[in-house]
Scaffold this motif. Structure first.
Motif, PDB file in Angstrom:
ATOM      1  N   PRO A  26      18.633   3.825  78.497  1.00 15.68           N
ATOM      2  CA  PRO A  26      19.457   2.600  77.919  1.00 15.68           C
ATOM      3  C   PRO A  26      20.478   3.193  76.883  1.00 15.68           C
ATOM      4  O   PRO A  26      20.029   4.266  76.282  1.00 15.68           O
ATOM      5  N   PRO A  27      21.674   2.941  76.867  1.00 19.54           N
ATOM      6  CA  PRO A  27      22.337   3.363  75.805  1.00 19.54           C
ATOM      7  C   PRO A  27      21.850   3.127  74.568  1.00 19.54           C
ATOM      8  O   PRO A  27      21.092   2.038  74.162  1.00 19.54           O
ATOM      9  N   GLN A  28      22.420   3.864  73.492  1.00 22.29           N
ATOM     10  CA  GLN A  28      22.157   3.357  71.912  1.00 22.29           C
ATOM     11  C   GLN A  28      23.502   2.409  71.593  1.00 22.29           C
ATOM     12  O   GLN A  28      24.596   3.153  71.617  1.00 22.29           O
ATOM     13  N   GLY A  29      23.135   1.205  71.682  1.00 22.65           N
ATOM     14  CA  GLY A  29      24.298   0.386  71.019  1.00 22.65           C
ATOM     15  C   GLY A  29      24.609  -0.431  72.278  1.00 22.65           C
ATOM     16  O   GLY A  29      23.589  -0.954  73.108  1.00 22.65           O
ATOM     17  N   VAL A  30      25.926  -0.644  72.666  1.00 20.14           N
ATOM     18  CA  VAL A  30      26.441  -1.437  73.723  1.00 20.14           C
ATOM     19  C   VAL A  30      26.398  -0.747  75.141  1.00 20.14           C
ATOM     20  O   VAL A  30      27.058   0.198  75.205  1.00 20.14           O
ATOM     21  N   PRO A  32      27.454  -0.744  79.346  1.00 19.95           N
ATOM     22  CA  PRO A  32      28.913  -0.980  80.217  1.00 19.95           C
ATOM     23  C   PRO A  32      28.959  -2.506  80.489  1.00 19.95           C
ATOM     24  O   PRO A  32      30.224  -2.855  80.561  1.00 19.95           O
ATOM     25  N   GLY A  33      27.823  -3.289  80.842  1.00 23.08           N
ATOM     26  CA  GLY A  33      28.087  -4.746  80.897  1.00 23.08           C
ATOM     27  C   GLY A  33      28.318  -5.614  79.571  1.00 23.08           C
ATOM     28  O   GLY A  33      28.377  -6.761  79.739  1.00 23.08           O
ATOM     29  N   GLY A  34      27.985  -4.944  78.422  1.00 24.98           N
ATOM     30  CA  GLY A  34      28.325  -5.597  77.270  1.00 24.98           C
ATOM     31  C   GLY A  34      26.990  -5.892  76.324  1.00 24.98           C
ATOM     32  O   GLY A  34      27.048  -6.418  75.465  1.00 24.98           O
ATOM     33  N   THR A  35      25.847  -5.422  76.975  1.00 28.46           N
ATOM     34  CA  THR A  35      24.765  -5.912  76.295  1.00 28.46           C
ATOM     35  C   THR A  35      24.467  -4.826  75.163  1.00 28.46           C
ATOM     36  O   THR A  35      24.553  -3.681  75.506  1.00 28.46           O
ATOM     37  N   ASP A  36      24.112  -5.310  74.023  1.00 22.15           N
ATOM     38  CA  ASP A  36      23.917  -4.614  72.790  1.00 22.15           C
ATOM     39  C   ASP A  36      22.359  -4.142  72.657  1.00 22.15           C
ATOM     40  O   ASP A  36      21.756  -5.122  72.343  1.00 22.15           O
ATOM     41  N   PHE A  37      22.054  -3.043  73.095  1.00 20.78           N
ATOM     42  CA  PHE A  37      20.568  -2.662  72.930  1.00 20.78           C
ATOM     43  C   PHE A  37      20.088  -2.370  71.737  1.00 20.78           C
ATOM     44  O   PHE A  37      18.808  -2.157  71.503  1.00 20.78           O
ATOM     45  N   ALA A  68      25.219 -14.331  82.433  1.00 20.98           N
ATOM     46  CA  ALA A  68      24.373 -13.307  82.147  1.00 20.98           C
ATOM     47  C   ALA A  68      23.753 -12.392  83.135  1.00 20.98           C
ATOM     48  O   ALA A  68      23.598 -11.224  82.853  1.00 20.98           O
ATOM     49  N   MET A  69      23.395 -13.031  84.297  1.00 22.65           N
ATOM     50  CA  MET A  69      22.764 -12.261  85.280  1.00 22.65           C
ATOM     51  C   MET A  69      23.739 -10.926  85.877  1.00 22.65           C
ATOM     52  O   MET A  69      23.298  -9.872  85.796  1.00 22.65           O
ATOM     53  N   ASP A  70      25.104 -11.239  85.939  1.00 21.53           N
ATOM     54  CA  ASP A  70      26.194 -10.281  86.345  1.00 21.53           C
ATOM     55  C   ASP A  70      26.031  -9.240  85.065  1.00 21.53           C
ATOM     56  O   ASP A  70      25.838  -7.913  85.336  1.00 21.53           O
ATOM     57  N   ASP A  71      26.167  -9.604  83.910  1.00 18.36           N
ATOM     58  CA  ASP A  71      26.333  -8.684  82.667  1.00 18.36           C
ATOM     59  C   ASP A  71      24.856  -7.924  82.523  1.00 18.36           C
ATOM     60  O   ASP A  71      24.929  -6.665  82.406  1.00 18.36           O
ATOM     61  N   LEU A  72      23.850  -8.615  82.645  1.00 16.59           N
ATOM     62  CA  LEU A  72      22.539  -7.765  82.348  1.00 16.59           C
ATOM     63  C   LEU A  72      22.129  -6.869  83.586  1.00 16.59           C
ATOM     64  O   LEU A  72      21.678  -5.777  83.391  1.00 16.59           O
ATOM     65  N   THR A  73      22.502  -7.254  84.645  1.00 24.98           N
ATOM     66  CA  THR A  73      22.331  -6.491  86.118  1.00 24.98           C
ATOM     67  C   THR A  73      23.202  -5.189  85.781  1.00 24.98           C
ATOM     68  O   THR A  73      22.776  -4.034  86.098  1.00 24.98           O
TER      69      THR A  73
END
Length: 137
Positions: A26-30, A32-37, A68-73
């Motif tokens: 997972p990325p540090q931060g945001v 590609p789908g916009g989720t802030d990890f 949310a499903m589209d973004d999270l996927t």
């Protein structure tokens, strides 16, 4: 209900650990789908959990499960909708992302329950202990 979320997360973490699966980092931060990890490699677990919960509840309403499903996927989550034959109540949408880095298993989860006022989300970090490993480390 939180017990169900925790049990599901632990089951997925166990499966990921058993398979040695770590998937894409997972990325540090945001993502590609916009989720802030969050800064999951550096920050304390509680800070990442609080930040992730605030991000999810700030971005989605319970009615936003499809978006949310589209973004999270797009950000590497494994999502399942509520249309599945389970012997227990299931959320309208359940998304989980598990990543193992060395002895730490990182898990982000999001659930959309129709009777809740907002989506449920959680981040956990679990350390795998090697009971049979050397004490010389």
């Amino acid at each position: 209900m939180r017990t169900i979320l925790l049990a599901g997360t632990l089951a997925l973490m166990t499966a990921a650990c058993a398979s040695g699966g770590s998937g894409d980092r997972p990325p540090q931060g945001v993502g590609p789908g916009g989720t802030d990890f969050g800064q999951w490699r550096y920050d304390a677990e509680g800070a990442i959990d609080a930040g992730f919960r605030n991000f999810i509840t700030g971005r989605y309403d319970v009615s936003d499960a499809g978006r949310a499903m589209d973004d999270l996927t797009a950000d590497g989550f494994d999502c399942q909708d509520g249309n599945r034959p389970e012997g227990r109540p299931v959320p309208e949408l359940e998304c989980i992302r598990v990543y193992q880095l060395n002895e730490d298993v990182h898990a982000w989860s999001v659930e959309f329950w129709p009777d809740d006022s907002e989506p449920r989300s959680r981040y956990t970090r679990t350390r795998i202990m090697d009971r049979y490993g050397s004490d010389d480390d």
